[in-house]
Design a protein around this motif. Structure first.
Motif, PDB file in Angstrom:
ATOM      1  N   ASP A  30       0.836  -1.198   0.000  1.00  0.00           N
ATOM      2  CA  ASP A  30       0.000   0.000   0.000  1.00  0.00           C
ATOM      3  C   ASP A  30       0.875   1.254   0.000  1.00  0.00           C
ATOM      4  O   ASP A  30       2.108   1.158  -0.069  1.00  0.00           O
ATOM      5  CB  ASP A  30      -0.992  -0.016   1.170  1.00  0.00           C
ATOM      6  CG  ASP A  30      -0.357   0.107   2.545  1.00  0.00           C
ATOM      7  OD1 ASP A  30       0.840   0.481   2.669  1.00  0.00           O
ATOM      8  OD2 ASP A  30      -1.061  -0.173   3.533  1.00  0.00           O
ATOM      9  N   ALA A  31       0.269   2.407   0.074  1.00  0.00           N
ATOM     10  CA  ALA A  31       0.998   3.681  -0.024  1.00  0.00           C
ATOM     11  C   ALA A  31       1.930   3.934   1.152  1.00  0.00           C
ATOM     12  O   ALA A  31       2.798   4.803   1.074  1.00  0.00           O
ATOM     13  CB  ALA A  31       0.007   4.835  -0.168  1.00  0.00           C
ATOM     14  N   GLN A  32       1.776   3.177   2.231  1.00  0.00           N
ATOM     15  CA  GLN A  32       2.685   3.296   3.376  1.00  0.00           C
ATOM     16  C   GLN A  32       3.735   2.194   3.373  1.00  0.00           C
ATOM     17  O   GLN A  32       4.473   2.024   4.336  1.00  0.00           O
ATOM     18  CB  GLN A  32       1.890   3.260   4.694  1.00  0.00           C
ATOM     19  CG  GLN A  32       1.036   4.496   4.928  1.00  0.00           C
ATOM     20  CD  GLN A  32      -0.231   4.509   4.078  1.00  0.00           C
ATOM     21  OE1 GLN A  32      -0.902   3.486   3.907  1.00  0.00           O
ATOM     22  NE2 GLN A  32      -0.541   5.653   3.510  1.00  0.00           N
ATOM     23  N   ALA A  33       3.811   1.439   2.277  1.00  0.00           N
ATOM     24  CA  ALA A  33       4.766   0.346   2.074  1.00  0.00           C
ATOM     25  C   ALA A  33       4.489  -0.871   2.953  1.00  0.00           C
ATOM     26  O   ALA A  33       5.387  -1.648   3.252  1.00  0.00           O
ATOM     27  CB  ALA A  33       6.212   0.831   2.231  1.00  0.00           C
ATOM     28  N   TRP A  34       3.218  -1.052   3.328  1.00  0.00           N
ATOM     29  CA  TRP A  34       2.819  -2.244   4.063  1.00  0.00           C
ATOM     30  C   TRP A  34       2.230  -3.264   3.089  1.00  0.00           C
ATOM     31  O   TRP A  34       1.574  -2.899   2.117  1.00  0.00           O
ATOM     32  CB  TRP A  34       1.789  -1.899   5.135  1.00  0.00           C
ATOM     33  CG  TRP A  34       2.401  -1.171   6.291  1.00  0.00           C
ATOM     34  CD1 TRP A  34       2.319   0.162   6.552  1.00  0.00           C
ATOM     35  CD2 TRP A  34       3.211  -1.728   7.318  1.00  0.00           C
ATOM     36  NE1 TRP A  34       3.032   0.473   7.685  1.00  0.00           N
ATOM     37  CE2 TRP A  34       3.595  -0.672   8.185  1.00  0.00           C
ATOM     38  CE3 TRP A  34       3.667  -3.018   7.603  1.00  0.00           C
ATOM     39  CZ2 TRP A  34       4.397  -0.870   9.305  1.00  0.00           C
ATOM     40  CZ3 TRP A  34       4.468  -3.209   8.729  1.00  0.00           C
ATOM     41  CH2 TRP A  34       4.821  -2.145   9.561  1.00  0.00           C
ATOM     42  N   PRO A  35       2.450  -4.566   3.361  1.00  0.00           N
ATOM     43  CA  PRO A  35       1.969  -5.613   2.449  1.00  0.00           C
ATOM     44  C   PRO A  35       0.446  -5.641   2.311  1.00  0.00           C
ATOM     45  O   PRO A  35      -0.276  -5.494   3.289  1.00  0.00           O
ATOM     46  CB  PRO A  35       2.450  -6.914   3.103  1.00  0.00           C
ATOM     47  CG  PRO A  35       3.520  -6.522   4.047  1.00  0.00           C
ATOM     48  CD  PRO A  35       3.205  -5.126   4.488  1.00  0.00           C
ATOM     49  N   MET A  36       0.004  -5.815   1.067  1.00  0.00           N
ATOM     50  CA  MET A  36      -1.416  -5.998   0.758  1.00  0.00           C
ATOM     51  C   MET A  36      -1.671  -7.396   0.189  1.00  0.00           C
ATOM     52  O   MET A  36      -2.670  -8.002   0.504  1.00  0.00           O
ATOM     53  CB  MET A  36      -1.879  -4.961  -0.270  1.00  0.00           C
ATOM     54  CG  MET A  36      -1.950  -3.545   0.212  1.00  0.00           C
ATOM     55  SD  MET A  36      -3.295  -3.225   1.359  1.00  0.00           S
ATOM     56  CE  MET A  36      -4.738  -3.543   0.383  1.00  0.00           C
ATOM     57  N   ALA A  37      -0.762  -7.851  -0.685  1.00  0.00           N
ATOM     58  CA  ALA A  37      -0.943  -9.157  -1.325  1.00  0.00           C
ATOM     59  C   ALA A  37       0.420  -9.668  -1.792  1.00  0.00           C
ATOM     60  O   ALA A  37       1.307  -8.879  -2.135  1.00  0.00           O
ATOM     61  CB  ALA A  37      -1.892  -9.047  -2.511  1.00  0.00           C
ATOM     62  N   PHE A  62      10.127   5.961  -2.938  1.00  0.00           N
ATOM     63  CA  PHE A  62      10.678   7.035  -3.764  1.00  0.00           C
ATOM     64  C   PHE A  62       9.700   7.510  -4.837  1.00  0.00           C
ATOM     65  O   PHE A  62      10.024   8.370  -5.647  1.00  0.00           O
ATOM     66  CB  PHE A  62      12.025   6.613  -4.365  1.00  0.00           C
ATOM     67  CG  PHE A  62      13.102   6.648  -3.319  1.00  0.00           C
ATOM     68  CD1 PHE A  62      13.839   7.799  -3.114  1.00  0.00           C
ATOM     69  CD2 PHE A  62      13.341   5.567  -2.508  1.00  0.00           C
ATOM     70  CE1 PHE A  62      14.802   7.857  -2.117  1.00  0.00           C
ATOM     71  CE2 PHE A  62      14.294   5.603  -1.510  1.00  0.00           C
ATOM     72  CZ  PHE A  62      15.021   6.755  -1.314  1.00  0.00           C
ATOM     73  N   GLN A  63       8.500   6.932  -4.834  1.00  0.00           N
ATOM     74  CA  GLN A  63       7.446   7.304  -5.771  1.00  0.00           C
ATOM     75  C   GLN A  63       7.942   7.341  -7.209  1.00  0.00           C
ATOM     76  O   GLN A  63       7.640   8.246  -7.988  1.00  0.00           O
ATOM     77  CB  GLN A  63       6.803   8.634  -5.353  1.00  0.00           C
ATOM     78  CG  GLN A  63       6.138   8.516  -4.015  1.00  0.00           C
ATOM     79  CD  GLN A  63       5.349   9.735  -3.620  1.00  0.00           C
ATOM     80  OE1 GLN A  63       5.031  10.576  -4.442  1.00  0.00           O
ATOM     81  NE2 GLN A  63       5.000   9.821  -2.350  1.00  0.00           N
ATOM     82  N   MET A  64       8.716   6.303  -7.530  1.00  0.00           N
ATOM     83  CA  MET A  64       9.203   6.120  -8.899  1.00  0.00           C
ATOM     84  C   MET A  64       9.416   4.633  -9.141  1.00  0.00           C
ATOM     85  O   MET A  64       9.674   3.879  -8.210  1.00  0.00           O
ATOM     86  CB  MET A  64      10.500   6.889  -9.149  1.00  0.00           C
ATOM     87  CG  MET A  64      11.707   6.372  -8.398  1.00  0.00           C
ATOM     88  SD  MET A  64      13.288   7.134  -8.871  1.00  0.00           S
ATOM     89  CE  MET A  64      13.056   8.809  -8.386  1.00  0.00           C
ATOM     90  N   ASP A  65       9.252   4.229 -10.392  1.00  0.00           N
ATOM     91  CA  ASP A  65       9.519   2.833 -10.738  1.00  0.00           C
ATOM     92  C   ASP A  65      10.966   2.497 -10.414  1.00  0.00           C
ATOM     93  O   ASP A  65      11.857   3.349 -10.527  1.00  0.00           O
ATOM     94  CB  ASP A  65       9.245   2.596 -12.223  1.00  0.00           C
ATOM     95  CG  ASP A  65       7.762   2.694 -12.576  1.00  0.00           C
ATOM     96  OD1 ASP A  65       6.929   2.893 -11.662  1.00  0.00           O
ATOM     97  OD2 ASP A  65       7.448   2.580 -13.775  1.00  0.00           O
ATOM     98  N   VAL A  97       5.205   1.965  -9.546  1.00  0.00           N
ATOM     99  CA  VAL A  97       4.350   2.791  -8.700  1.00  0.00           C
ATOM    100  C   VAL A  97       2.893   2.579  -9.100  1.00  0.00           C
ATOM    101  O   VAL A  97       2.578   2.504 -10.289  1.00  0.00           O
ATOM    102  CB  VAL A  97       4.713   4.290  -8.856  1.00  0.00           C
ATOM    103  CG1 VAL A  97       3.765   5.168  -8.062  1.00  0.00           C
ATOM    104  CG2 VAL A  97       6.148   4.535  -8.432  1.00  0.00           C
ATOM    105  N   LEU A  98       2.039   2.505  -8.114  1.00  0.00           N
ATOM    106  CA  LEU A  98       0.601   2.363  -8.352  1.00  0.00           C
ATOM    107  C   LEU A  98      -0.080   3.672  -7.985  1.00  0.00           C
ATOM    108  O   LEU A  98       0.035   4.140  -6.854  1.00  0.00           O
ATOM    109  CB  LEU A  98       0.036   1.220  -7.503  1.00  0.00           C
ATOM    110  CG  LEU A  98       0.687  -0.140  -7.728  1.00  0.00           C
ATOM    111  CD1 LEU A  98       0.168  -1.148  -6.720  1.00  0.00           C
ATOM    112  CD2 LEU A  98       0.452  -0.619  -9.154  1.00  0.00           C
TER     113      LEU A  98
END
Length: 132
Positions: A30-37, A62-65, A97-98
């Protein structure tokens, strides 16, 4: 990001990896770098578990690929050794980045286990499900 979005991306990435005949790990944060899947395909090497997670983490933090991060993190780059910060990042492609339709940060996806280009392509195909 909703869990339903993460699982849709996971399914799309898994389907594309199977179509290409590669065995990968897919990590969605997720946006806080916690696992979702997360998924590790049968036969994917154990070492790529961490790499997939680091690719997704790099994209989020870093909000970049991660492929773009590699341009600054290589030995002649302006931020060489940056990958050793934040608990470990990675400086090669496969982390994407998503973003929401409005450009807001949703998280990151990391794919590892195939060629770098296949990892990138699989991650981008999965990310495209967010706007589908």
């Amino acid at each position: 990001m909703k869990l339903s979005q993460a699982t849709t991306m996971l399914d799309a990435a898994h389907d594309e990896a199977r179509r290409r005949g590669v065995r990968v790990c897919i990590s969605i944060l997720d946006a806080q770098a916690w696992p979702m899947a997360f998924i590790r395909m049968d036969g994917a090497p154990l070492g790529v578990i961490d790499v997939a997670n680091r690719k997704a983490r790099t994209a989020v933090l870093f909000q970049m690929d991660s492929a773009d991060f590699a341009r600054i993190g290589h030995p002649a780059g302006e931020a060489y050794m940056l990958e050793h910060t934040n608990g470990g990042l990675t400086s090669f492609g496969g982390g994407v980045v998503l973003r929401a339709a409005d450009g807001g940060m949703l998280g990151g996806i990391g794919v590892s286990g195939a060629s770098t280009q296949d990892d990138i392509d699989i991650a981008r195909i999965a990310a495209a499900t967010l706007v589908a």
